[in-house]
Design a protein around this motif. Structure first.
Motif, PDB file in Angstrom:
ATOM      1  N   MET A 189     -64.360 -89.487 -92.548  1.00  0.00           N
ATOM      2  CA  MET A 189     -65.497 -89.967 -91.759  1.00  0.00           C
ATOM      3  C   MET A 189     -65.955 -88.991 -90.688  1.00  0.00           C
ATOM      4  N   THR A 190     -65.305 -87.836 -90.590  1.00  0.00           N
ATOM      5  CA  THR A 190     -65.631 -86.878 -89.534  1.00  0.00           C
ATOM      6  C   THR A 190     -65.931 -85.510 -90.134  1.00  0.00           C
ATOM      7  N   THR A 191     -67.085 -84.972 -89.794  1.00  0.00           N
ATOM      8  CA  THR A 191     -67.461 -83.624 -90.214  1.00  0.00           C
ATOM      9  C   THR A 191     -67.331 -82.688 -89.014  1.00  0.00           C
ATOM     10  N   ILE A 192     -66.534 -81.643 -89.160  1.00  0.00           N
ATOM     11  CA  ILE A 192     -66.312 -80.681 -88.074  1.00  0.00           C
ATOM     12  C   ILE A 192     -66.944 -79.344 -88.458  1.00  0.00           C
ATOM     13  N   LYS A 193     -67.864 -78.887 -87.618  1.00  0.00           N
ATOM     14  CA  LYS A 193     -68.565 -77.627 -87.879  1.00  0.00           C
ATOM     15  C   LYS A 193     -68.294 -76.671 -86.722  1.00  0.00           C
ATOM     16  N   VAL A 194     -68.034 -75.433 -87.064  1.00  0.00           N
ATOM     17  CA  VAL A 194     -67.654 -74.429 -86.066  1.00  0.00           C
ATOM     18  C   VAL A 194     -68.838 -73.522 -85.750  1.00  0.00           C
ATOM     19  N   ILE A 195     -69.045 -73.267 -84.448  1.00  0.00           N
ATOM     20  CA  ILE A 195     -70.038 -72.303 -83.981  1.00  0.00           C
ATOM     21  C   ILE A 195     -69.284 -71.160 -83.307  1.00  0.00           C
ATOM     22  N   ALA A 196     -69.492 -69.952 -83.810  1.00  0.00           N
ATOM     23  CA  ALA A 196     -68.881 -68.761 -83.213  1.00  0.00           C
ATOM     24  C   ALA A 196     -69.830 -68.227 -82.143  1.00  0.00           C
ATOM     25  N   ASN A 197     -69.416 -68.307 -80.901  1.00  0.00           N
ATOM     26  CA  ASN A 197     -70.275 -67.916 -79.784  1.00  0.00           C
ATOM     27  C   ASN A 197     -69.830 -66.567 -79.207  1.00  0.00           C
ATOM     28  N   LYS A 198     -70.787 -65.856 -78.625  1.00  0.00           N
ATOM     29  CA  LYS A 198     -70.515 -64.579 -77.946  1.00  0.00           C
ATOM     30  C   LYS A 198     -69.900 -63.536 -78.873  1.00  0.00           C
ATOM     31  N   LYS A 225     -66.148 -76.581 -91.376  1.00  0.00           N
ATOM     32  CA  LYS A 225     -67.245 -75.807 -91.954  1.00  0.00           C
ATOM     33  C   LYS A 225     -67.770 -74.820 -90.919  1.00  0.00           C
ATOM     34  N   TYR A 226     -68.337 -73.752 -91.411  1.00  0.00           N
ATOM     35  CA  TYR A 226     -68.929 -72.741 -90.537  1.00  0.00           C
ATOM     36  C   TYR A 226     -70.424 -73.001 -90.444  1.00  0.00           C
ATOM     37  N   LEU A 227     -70.891 -73.346 -89.225  1.00  0.00           N
ATOM     38  CA  LEU A 227     -72.316 -73.606 -89.045  1.00  0.00           C
ATOM     39  C   LEU A 227     -73.081 -72.312 -88.792  1.00  0.00           C
ATOM     40  N   GLY A 228     -72.492 -71.399 -87.995  1.00  0.00           N
ATOM     41  CA  GLY A 228     -73.178 -70.149 -87.699  1.00  0.00           C
ATOM     42  C   GLY A 228     -72.685 -69.534 -86.402  1.00  0.00           C
ATOM     43  N   TYR A 229     -73.434 -68.565 -85.891  1.00  0.00           N
ATOM     44  CA  TYR A 229     -72.978 -67.802 -84.734  1.00  0.00           C
ATOM     45  C   TYR A 229     -74.092 -67.639 -83.707  1.00  0.00           C
ATOM     46  N   VAL A 230     -73.672 -67.305 -82.475  1.00  0.00           N
ATOM     47  CA  VAL A 230     -74.596 -66.929 -81.403  1.00  0.00           C
ATOM     48  C   VAL A 230     -74.105 -65.587 -80.866  1.00  0.00           C
ATOM     49  N   PRO A 231     -74.953 -64.559 -80.879  1.00  0.00           N
ATOM     50  CA  PRO A 231     -74.498 -63.225 -80.453  1.00  0.00           C
ATOM     51  C   PRO A 231     -74.425 -63.090 -78.940  1.00  0.00           C
ATOM     52  N   GLU A 232     -73.647 -62.136 -78.501  1.00  0.00           N
ATOM     53  CA  GLU A 232     -73.673 -61.752 -77.095  1.00  0.00           C
ATOM     54  C   GLU A 232     -75.085 -61.287 -76.753  1.00  0.00           C
ATOM     55  N   ASP A 233     -75.573 -61.693 -75.599  1.00  0.00           N
ATOM     56  CA  ASP A 233     -76.965 -61.389 -75.276  1.00  0.00           C
ATOM     57  C   ASP A 233     -77.153 -61.327 -73.763  1.00  0.00           C
ATOM     58  N   PRO A 234     -77.464 -60.152 -73.218  1.00  0.00           N
ATOM     59  CA  PRO A 234     -77.696 -60.040 -71.775  1.00  0.00           C
ATOM     60  C   PRO A 234     -78.824 -60.950 -71.292  1.00  0.00           C
ATOM     61  N   GLN A 235     -79.813 -61.201 -72.152  1.00  0.00           N
ATOM     62  CA  GLN A 235     -80.913 -62.077 -71.769  1.00  0.00           C
ATOM     63  C   GLN A 235     -80.439 -63.513 -71.581  1.00  0.00           C
ATOM     64  N   LEU A 236     -79.449 -63.913 -72.362  1.00  0.00           N
ATOM     65  CA  LEU A 236     -78.886 -65.260 -72.207  1.00  0.00           C
ATOM     66  C   LEU A 236     -78.173 -65.375 -70.867  1.00  0.00           C
ATOM     67  N   VAL A 237     -77.405 -64.341 -70.514  1.00  0.00           N
ATOM     68  CA  VAL A 237     -76.700 -64.340 -69.228  1.00  0.00           C
ATOM     69  C   VAL A 237     -77.703 -64.445 -68.086  1.00  0.00           C
ATOM     70  N   LYS A 238     -78.794 -63.718 -68.192  1.00  0.00           N
ATOM     71  CA  LYS A 238     -79.837 -63.745 -67.168  1.00  0.00           C
ATOM     72  C   LYS A 238     -80.474 -65.123 -67.069  1.00  0.00           C
TER      73      LYS A 238
END
Length: 298
Positions: A189-198, A225-238
């Motif tokens: 009953m539970t779907t677990i999806k992973v997001i790779a951040n930074k 399951k692997y949902l996707g990634y978010v890259p390191e981003d100086p604009q995000l830090v700002k």
């Protein structure tokens, strides 16, 4: 009549034929500092752009990350609904792009002591919340406290945010281990999806997931399951420093594009077989079932 029987009767009384139910997505992490709240709010922005009505429920009442990024302090929280007679619309703060925001506040801990009348009032209001949103994103606290695990057990869809840091991967595994040990956790009953951040590249994101999946598959037997990634981003830090979601501040930034892709993947996979919509009413019904008669540790 015991508390569980009372709760079932309350839910039946408030049930309506073909009542709309929101999609509840719970965002969590094994440790703090991995960008969990940033993921929650940017996914909300991108889902809103895809035409979804979105409400964020901030269940991390120890911190105020969501409201800081919204640039607004909520006047009311869940505790005001339960104890001060406020209705659900009164405790929703409107953020950017008409995204709703609800602060859990002290109301979350107070669920332990709710009686029948309070539960009835809560269920009635949450039934209305299901009609106000298509997607409800629950931003949990970080770590493996009892409160966090109860939120995950109650949710049918979990997004686990992790980073390449060894401690982050280890803590993500510890979180899943604690979840797996919970008596009410259901793999079916539970779907677990992973997001790779930074991460530095798509390849690093995939490698991160592969490492975590290898130990989880071997020792816990939990499908993730692997949902996707978010890259390191100086604009995000700002953008974080300016208390603005990157998806609004710089929609063409590489991290914003990544959030856009994650939102698309979530929307595109909404009809997958394991995905079941129980709405916010069903979610909190599961919560109350789990915590009645016991205290949480923080």
């Amino acid at each position: 009549m015991d508390q569980a029987s009372q709760l079932r009767n309350i839910i039946k009384m408030n049930a309506q034929p073909q009542r709309p139910t929101a999609r509840v997505i719970t965002v969590t992490s094994g440790k703090g500092g991995v960008g969990k709240s940033n993921v929650s709010i940017n996914l909300a922005v991108q889902l809103r752009r895809l035409g979804q009505r979105v409400i964020i429920f901030d269940a991390d009442f120890g911190l105020a990350n969501i409201e800081v990024m919204f640039g607004a302090i909520p006047k009311h929280n869940l505790g005001d609904l339960i104890y001060q007679g406020k209705n659900i619309r009164e405790i929703i703060t409107t953020g950017p792009m008409d995204i709703g925001f609800i602060s859990g506040g002290s109301g979350i801990a107070g669920l332990t002591n709710l009686g029948r009348d309070y539960i009835n009032y809560l269920i009635q209001n949450l039934a209305e919340l299901d009609m106000l949103a298509d997607v409800i994103i629950i931003d949990t606290g970080a770590g493996i406290s009892d409160a966090v695990i109860e939120f995950l057990v109650a949710s049918g869809e979990v997004l686990l945010v992790t980073t390449p840091e060894p401690t982050s991967i280890t803590d993500s595994y510890s979180l899943l281990k604690a979840l797996n040990r919970h008596v009410r956790f259901s793999r079916e009953m539970t779907t677990i999806k992973v997001i790779a951040n930074k991460v530095k590249s798509p390849e690093e994101g995939q490698q991160l997931f592969n490492k975590l999946n290898a130990v989880v598959s071997r020792y816990l037997k939990i499908p993730i399951k692997y949902l996707g990634y978010v890259p390191e981003d100086p604009q995000l830090v700002k953008a974080v420093m300016q208390q603005t979601p990157i998806s609004i501040d710089s929609p063409n930034a590489k991290s914003a594009r990544a959030f856009e892709n994650l939102a698309y993947m979530l929307t595109n996979n909404a009809s997958e077989a394991n995905f079941k919509k129980h709405g916010m009413t069903g979610f909190f019904a599961n919560m109350v079932r789990g915590i009645k008669g016991r205290e949480w540790q923080y």
